[in-house]
Design an enzyme around this catalytic site. Structure first.
Site, short mmCIF file in Angstrom:
data_model
loop_
_atom_site.label_atom_id
_atom_site.label_comp_id
_atom_site.label_asym_id
_atom_site.label_seq_id
_atom_site.Cartn_x
_atom_site.Cartn_y
_atom_site.Cartn_z
N THR A 76 0.84 -1.20 0.00
CA THR A 76 0.00 0.00 0.00
C THR A 76 0.87 1.25 0.00
OG1 THR A 76 -1.81 -1.11 1.14
CG2 THR A 76 -1.77 1.29 1.29
N THR A 244 13.01 5.06 11.10
CA THR A 244 13.90 3.97 11.52
C THR A 244 13.47 2.66 10.86
OG1 THR A 244 14.32 5.05 13.62
CG2 THR A 244 14.70 2.68 13.54
N CYS A 331 -10.92 -7.76 -0.31
CA CYS A 331 -10.13 -7.16 0.76
C CYS A 331 -10.99 -6.61 1.88
CB CYS A 331 -9.24 -6.06 0.20
SG CYS A 331 -7.70 -6.73 -0.40
C1 LIG Z 1 -2.17 -7.16 -0.68
C2 LIG Z 1 -2.07 -6.26 -1.84
C3 LIG Z 1 -1.71 -4.92 -1.68
C4 LIG Z 1 -1.50 -4.28 -0.32
O1 LIG Z 1 -0.36 -4.76 0.31
P1 LIG Z 1 -0.10 -4.42 1.86
O2 LIG Z 1 1.30 -4.85 2.07
O3 LIG Z 1 -1.08 -5.25 2.61
O4 LIG Z 1 -0.28 -2.97 2.04
C5 LIG Z 1 -1.58 -4.14 -2.80
N1 LIG Z 1 -1.79 -4.64 -4.03
C6 LIG Z 1 -2.15 -5.93 -4.23
C7 LIG Z 1 -2.36 -6.43 -5.61
C8 LIG Z 1 -2.31 -6.77 -3.13
O5 LIG Z 1 -2.67 -8.03 -3.34
#
Ligand SMILES: *Cc1c(COP(=O)(O)O)cnc(C)c1O
Length: 387
Positions: A76, A244, A331
């Site tokens: 994200t 950090t 999600c």
């Molecule tokens: C899970 C996912 C994200 C988000 O990843 P996080 O590390 O949970 O923030 C973004 N894009 C896709 C395609 C995902 O499957």
């Protein structure tokens, strides 16, 4: 009667931590607790060495150089950094972004925010099989286009977009190419240089690593990609991401990448075989009332997404409480909206509500797949008979 064993088939949402990853991380929660930015003592040097190894492991999995990896909190954040960072850094050059309707919310929502700030965003449609039409992409690019953002593998239907072809188009047009590879990393071979990707988002918790750590690949060869950071502060990660570093998380991410690099080839075959058994079991057991969503040819080896016609996914999952599955909106199971991905490939609201996503993973077994088929087929038949 003993409670039935739980079966986890939601590996697109997150994956269990590989025990080998946990082992590698543990010392960094205990005696090896240093801050990787501390330059004045051995605790700091030890942490810095651990980060250097992690960085190299991530880079090796995608054919990048270690200096091209920026650690973040996950995909994200990486998607936000790539999209907003490019928009800000290249605003003199242009104000137009091209993306796709089936992207993850962490790509679509930053794009929407930029639109509210005055940028133009084109959301390309997909075909019935979930794939982008490359001529649509070519037609969408203008002199003002600064970024193309297309995901590698879709998190709901597992469809793989033609990344190398998109990379060639981007290069020919002189436009940067960002790819959200959260689902593809470690699941399919991926070489950023060969694919012509300029920015690539990754996350550890989808490859049997810990939650809360990820990375953004930022191409740094000739004419390197420029980014304006989201976070200002101590200037960590060559100024691209202050804060950090999450040393145990980075160690775990690195170990998870190492394992994928070494075992991917056999794991792909094993997962594809199990997925195909699952598909055949469903297709044969429920003739006339099931359909596969998305291309079968261009697809992650571990994904299956099926419409069970006339059977609400919610009801079906209630009958299968020991199975971890997901439905409609993958999600945000709290949000009452039908999946934007399933609607984009032409499903009706109702068909989307009747769809289930299966995500196989490293720790699933053939016995579990057989059990899934058996329970699923009988539950669907029961619900069809007693609606
Ligand atoms: C899970 C996912 C994200 C988000 O990843 P996080 O590390 O949970 O923030 C973004 N894009 C896709 C395609 C995902 O499957």
């Amino acid at each position: 009667m003993k409670t039935p064993k739980k079966i986890y088939l939601d590996n697109h949402a997150t994956t269990p931590l590989d025990p080998r990853v946990l082992q590698a991380m543990l010392p960094y929660f205990k005696e090896r607790f240093g801050n990787a930015a501390s330059r004045t003592h051995a605790f700091g040097h030890d942490a810095e060495d651990a980060v250097t190894s992690g960085r190299q492991a991530v880079a090796s999995l995608i054919g990048a150089e270690a200096r091209e990896i920026v650690f973040t909190s996950g995909a994200t954040e990486s998607n936000n950094l790539a999209i907003k960072g490019v928009a800000e850094a290249y605003k003199e050059k242009g104000n137009h972004i091209v993306t796709v309707v089936t992207e993850h919310k962490s790509v679509l929502d930053p794009c929407k925010r930029l639109e509210r700030a005055g940028l133009r965003v084109t959301y390309l449609p997909v075909q019935r099989d979930g794939l982008l039409d490359l001529s649509d992409l070519k037609n969408a690019i203008t002199a003002k286009t600064i970024l193309i953002s297309v995901m590698f593998a879709n998190n709901e239907i597992g469809v793989l977009q033609p990344i190398a072809a998109i990379g060639r188009i981007a290069k020919a047009k002189g436009v940067l190419f960002h790819c959200d590879a959260a689902q593809a990393l470690g699941k399919v071979p991926l070489d950023v240089k060969r694919l012509g990707v300029d920015l690539l988002s990754m996350t550890a918790h989808k490859i049997y690593g810990p939650k809360g750590v990820g990375a953004l690949y930022v191409r740094k060869d000739k004419n390197p990609v420029r980014l304006i950071p989201l976070l200002d502060g101590g200037g960590h990660e060559v100024g691209m991401r202050s804060g950090t570093l999450n040393v145990p998380g980075i160690v775990g991410f690195g170990k998870a990448c190492d394992i994928c690099r070494k075992e991917m080839k056999t794991e792909i075959k094993r997962l594809a075989k199990m997925r195909d058994r699952l598909r055949e079991g469903i297709m044969n057991g429920l003739e006339g009332c099931r359909r596969i969503n998305g291309s079968l040819k261009y697809r992650l080896p571990n994904n299956l997404n099926v419409i069970f016609e006339g059977v609400q996914a919610e009801q079906l999952m209630k009958m299968l409480p020991e199975f971890a599955l997901s439905s409609g909106s993958a999600c945000l199971s709290t949000s009452p909206q039908a999946s934007h991905v399933l609607k984009a490939i032409g499903l009706s609201e109702n068909e989307a509500w009747c769809s289930i996503r299966f995500g196989l993973g490293r720790f699933n077994t053939r016995v579990e797949v057989a059990e899934t088929i058996k329970r699923l087929v009988s539950s669907v038949k029961h619900l069809k008979a007693h609606p």
